[in-house]
Design a protein around this motif. Structure first.
Motif, PDB file in Angstrom:
ATOM      1  N   GLU A  52      -3.317 -30.017 -61.311  1.00 35.44           N
ATOM      2  CA  GLU A  52      -3.165 -29.422 -62.553  1.00 35.44           C
ATOM      3  C   GLU A  52      -4.244 -28.624 -63.195  1.00 35.44           C
ATOM      4  OE1 GLU A  52      -0.006 -32.326 -64.965  1.00 35.44           O
ATOM      5  OE2 GLU A  52      -2.238 -32.799 -65.041  1.00 35.44           O
ATOM      6  N   ASP A  75      -1.222 -27.145 -67.409  1.00 36.22           N
ATOM      7  CA  ASP A  75      -0.181 -27.941 -66.754  1.00 36.22           C
ATOM      8  C   ASP A  75      -0.257 -29.285 -67.261  1.00 36.22           C
ATOM      9  OD1 ASP A  75       0.584 -25.892 -65.048  1.00 36.22           O
ATOM     10  OD2 ASP A  75      -0.876 -26.657 -63.723  1.00 36.22           O
ATOM     11  N   CYS A  76      -1.567 -29.820 -67.614  1.00 32.38           N
ATOM     12  CA  CYS A  76      -1.765 -31.178 -68.083  1.00 32.38           C
ATOM     13  C   CYS A  76      -1.364 -31.106 -69.695  1.00 32.38           C
ATOM     14  CB  CYS A  76      -3.327 -31.488 -68.279  1.00 32.38           C
ATOM     15  SG  CYS A  76      -3.642 -33.014 -68.991  1.00 32.38           S
TER      16      CYS A  76
END
Length: 156
Positions: free
Chosen positions: A43, A47-48
């Motif tokens: 990630e 993304d996280c």
């Protein structure tokens, strides 16, 4: 070193905060914090952030901004590098979270809640619309012992 994200979602002069009261062995137990969490394999910070927002709130972020990077050093916990975001756009329906209770809190009122001392520093920077910053916070137990903002020590 652990990598994580933290996001303060804003609406109508309030931040969406999580009162961390549901998770066992939680270093944030009983504190009020934004939403976020640790990176998963492969990630990026974005993304996280997006995954954690969806998992913890049921909402999909549509407008967000990386505001700074905060490094936490502790005598109890692994060093953590946290990517700090704010978000003003999101869609969906707010859902319950298994890690804590979510609540929209007026920004001035959050300082009266149990929050980490170091969080007070970066929350003020967010409020002041500070440019992108690097902040290092050092803790001994629950006590903030050092804060360094963009290479300069702050008075505690």
């Amino acid at each position: 070193m652990r990598n994580s994200t933290l996001c303060y979602m804003e609406k109508d002069g309030c931040y969406l905060l999580m009162h961390r009261v549901k998770k066992k062995n939680d270093l944030n137990q009983d504190k009020w914090i934004g939403i976020g969490g640790g990176f998963e394999e492969k990630e990026s910070p974005d993304d996280c952030l997006l995954r954690e927002a969806r998992e913890e709130t049921g909402l999909t972020l549509t407008d967000y901004c990386l505001r700074g990077i905060v490094t936490f050093v502790s005598d109890r916990w692994e060093t953590e590098q946290m990517f700090l975001y704010t978000a003003t756009g999101f869609e969906g329906t707010l859902t319950d979270c298994e890690e804590g209770t979510l609540e929209w809190v007026p920004i001035p009122a959050m300082y009266d809640l149990p929050i980490w001392e170091g969080d007070r520093i970066f929350l003020r920077l967010l409020e002041q619309e500070a440019p992108f910053f690097l902040l290092k916070l050092t803790y001994e137990g629950d006590t903030l012992t050092e804060a360094i903002l963009d290479g300069h020590a702050l008075s505690l």
